[in-house]
Design a protein around this motif. Sequence first.
Motif, PDB file in Angstrom:
ATOM      1  N   PHE A   9       0.866  -1.181   0.000  1.00 33.05           N
ATOM      2  CA  PHE A   9       0.000   0.000   0.000  1.00 33.05           C
ATOM      3  C   PHE A   9       0.902   1.229   0.000  1.00 33.05           C
ATOM      4  O   PHE A   9       1.755   1.369   0.887  1.00 33.05           O
ATOM      5  CB  PHE A   9      -0.903  -0.014   1.240  1.00 33.05           C
ATOM      6  N   THR A  10       0.712   2.110  -0.967  1.00 31.62           N
ATOM      7  CA  THR A  10       1.631   3.242  -1.059  1.00 31.62           C
ATOM      8  C   THR A  10       1.023   4.427  -1.788  1.00 31.62           C
ATOM      9  O   THR A  10       0.068   4.279  -2.559  1.00 31.62           O
ATOM     10  CB  THR A  10       2.934   2.830  -1.776  1.00 31.62           C
ATOM     11  N   SER A  11       1.571   5.590  -1.520  1.00 30.01           N
ATOM     12  CA  SER A  11       1.197   6.809  -2.243  1.00 30.01           C
ATOM     13  C   SER A  11       1.675   6.707  -3.692  1.00 30.01           C
ATOM     14  O   SER A  11       2.612   5.976  -4.003  1.00 30.01           O
ATOM     15  CB  SER A  11       1.813   8.027  -1.566  1.00 30.01           C
ATOM     16  N   VAL A 129       3.907   4.546 -10.876  1.00 32.45           N
ATOM     17  CA  VAL A 129       4.797   4.978  -9.789  1.00 32.45           C
ATOM     18  C   VAL A 129       4.965   3.887  -8.733  1.00 32.45           C
ATOM     19  O   VAL A 129       6.097   3.578  -8.335  1.00 32.45           O
ATOM     20  CB  VAL A 129       4.304   6.307  -9.177  1.00 32.45           C
ATOM     21  N   PRO A 130       3.885   3.255  -8.243  1.00 28.41           N
ATOM     22  CA  PRO A 130       4.080   2.180  -7.267  1.00 28.41           C
ATOM     23  C   PRO A 130       4.923   1.018  -7.795  1.00 28.41           C
ATOM     24  O   PRO A 130       5.716   0.427  -7.045  1.00 28.41           O
ATOM     25  CB  PRO A 130       2.654   1.730  -6.949  1.00 28.41           C
ATOM     26  N   LEU A 131       4.768   0.673  -9.072  1.00 33.11           N
ATOM     27  CA  LEU A 131       5.588  -0.401  -9.623  1.00 33.11           C
ATOM     28  C   LEU A 131       7.049   0.008  -9.714  1.00 33.11           C
ATOM     29  O   LEU A 131       7.954  -0.785  -9.431  1.00 33.11           O
ATOM     30  CB  LEU A 131       5.055  -0.812 -10.993  1.00 33.11           C
ATOM     31  N   ALA A 132       7.305   1.268 -10.088  1.00 33.17           N
ATOM     32  CA  ALA A 132       8.686   1.751 -10.140  1.00 33.17           C
ATOM     33  C   ALA A 132       9.311   1.814  -8.749  1.00 33.17           C
ATOM     34  O   ALA A 132      10.510   1.565  -8.579  1.00 33.17           O
ATOM     35  CB  ALA A 132       8.729   3.127 -10.801  1.00 33.17           C
ATOM     36  N   LEU A 133       8.519   2.152  -7.741  1.00 35.34           N
ATOM     37  CA  LEU A 133       9.009   2.163  -6.366  1.00 35.34           C
ATOM     38  C   LEU A 133       9.344   0.759  -5.889  1.00 35.34           C
ATOM     39  O   LEU A 133      10.328   0.560  -5.156  1.00 35.34           O
ATOM     40  CB  LEU A 133       7.951   2.768  -5.446  1.00 35.34           C
ATOM     41  N   SER A 134       8.558  -0.197  -6.295  1.00 31.10           N
ATOM     42  CA  SER A 134       8.713  -1.561  -5.790  1.00 31.10           C
ATOM     43  C   SER A 134       9.846  -2.311  -6.461  1.00 31.10           C
ATOM     44  O   SER A 134      10.519  -3.128  -5.813  1.00 31.10           O
ATOM     45  CB  SER A 134       7.398  -2.329  -5.975  1.00 31.10           C
ATOM     46  N   GLY A 187      -2.527  -1.483  -3.258  1.00 31.98           N
ATOM     47  CA  GLY A 187      -3.488  -0.419  -3.076  1.00 31.98           C
ATOM     48  C   GLY A 187      -2.729   0.890  -3.136  1.00 31.98           C
ATOM     49  O   GLY A 187      -1.777   1.084  -2.388  1.00 31.98           O
ATOM     50  N   THR A 188      -3.100   1.795  -4.033  1.00 31.95           N
ATOM     51  CA  THR A 188      -2.279   2.985  -4.249  1.00 31.95           C
ATOM     52  C   THR A 188      -3.081   4.266  -4.038  1.00 31.95           C
ATOM     53  O   THR A 188      -4.296   4.312  -4.207  1.00 31.95           O
ATOM     54  CB  THR A 188      -1.676   2.996  -5.677  1.00 31.95           C
ATOM     55  N   GLY A 189      -2.345   5.323  -3.652  1.00 35.16           N
ATOM     56  CA  GLY A 189      -2.950   6.635  -3.477  1.00 35.16           C
ATOM     57  C   GLY A 189      -2.841   7.142  -2.053  1.00 35.16           C
ATOM     58  O   GLY A 189      -2.405   6.429  -1.149  1.00 35.16           O
ATOM     59  N   GLY A 190      -3.244   8.394  -1.870  1.00 36.74           N
ATOM     60  CA  GLY A 190      -3.317   8.970  -0.524  1.00 36.74           C
ATOM     61  C   GLY A 190      -1.965   9.120   0.154  1.00 36.74           C
ATOM     62  O   GLY A 190      -0.941   9.089  -0.497  1.00 36.74           O
ATOM     63  N   LEU A 191      -1.946   9.313   1.432  1.00 40.27           N
ATOM     64  CA  LEU A 191      -3.152   9.297   2.272  1.00 40.27           C
ATOM     65  C   LEU A 191      -3.853  10.663   2.221  1.00 40.27           C
ATOM     66  O   LEU A 191      -4.225  11.096   1.174  1.00 40.27           O
ATOM     67  CB  LEU A 191      -2.822   8.861   3.698  1.00 40.27           C
TER      68      LEU A 191
END
Length: 286
Positions: A9-11, A129-134, A187-191
């Motif tokens: 879970f990430t922004s 972005v979440p995939l690049a972060l991971s 799960g992406t977005g936020g907080l």
Amino acid sequence: MAQIVGGIFTSHVPAIGNAIAKGLQDDPYWKPFFDGFHPVHRWLAAAKPDVAVLFYNDHGLNFFLDKMPTFAVGAAARYENADEGWGLPVMAPFPGAQALSWHIIEHLVASEFDITMCQEMKVDHALTVPLALSWPGADTRPVTIVPIAINTVQHPLPSAKRCLALGRAVHEALRSWKSDERVVVFGTGGLSHQLDGQRAGFINKDYDHFCLENLGPAPDALTRHSAVDIIELAGSQGIEILNWIAARGALGESVREVSRNYHIPISNTAAATMLLETVTALQKVA
């Protein structure tokens, strides 16, 4: 059956993508956020997922206000990225887990979810972005993907309760998928954040920590607020917590927290990262 190994879970703030492109991970402004991904990288190296199911929200790259599905599931062989106007590098296409997508779609329709099926689907920064972060610096695509977009833009919005139910139906679909593939859920977005209007810059640490404390052990607690309540509590863009709630539902009942990171602000956003690992019956006995 497929094995659900855990959830990330990430922004997904576009500025994070620009920081990656410019190599600013160790910059004092960015380092507290990027450091939160070191445990995620170690976990992914050990878990070795084959497929990523991603709950996210589209920002106009694929859907706009004239046509906004409440829930949309990708069923494409591959997913294109495109220029969104944020200055982000356009990423190479992502391979789709097409057979699994159709299995999920069929199960969701049988479970009385009215969804939009997308055999062509562009994916924006909320997914890239979440995939690049991971998987930083990955030259190849380590996983195939199933994108599931949730409307967090155009009212009326789905309720947190409905999003949790959606995730739980996806969990059922994954558990019935006749494959030995290992699945990670995003799960992406936020907080909390609001980017415009009179409350621009609004952040609610108390609500953010309420979400982080309850997401793993008591996700139903996050459904006590209506969508309008969540906007009041978390800002107009903080409603992206719906993506986290749906993703949590897809993990099943038994999870344990592996890591958590919370940092403010990043581009007027409360940025957070959480890693939850699924717990098997055998692990519970041990």
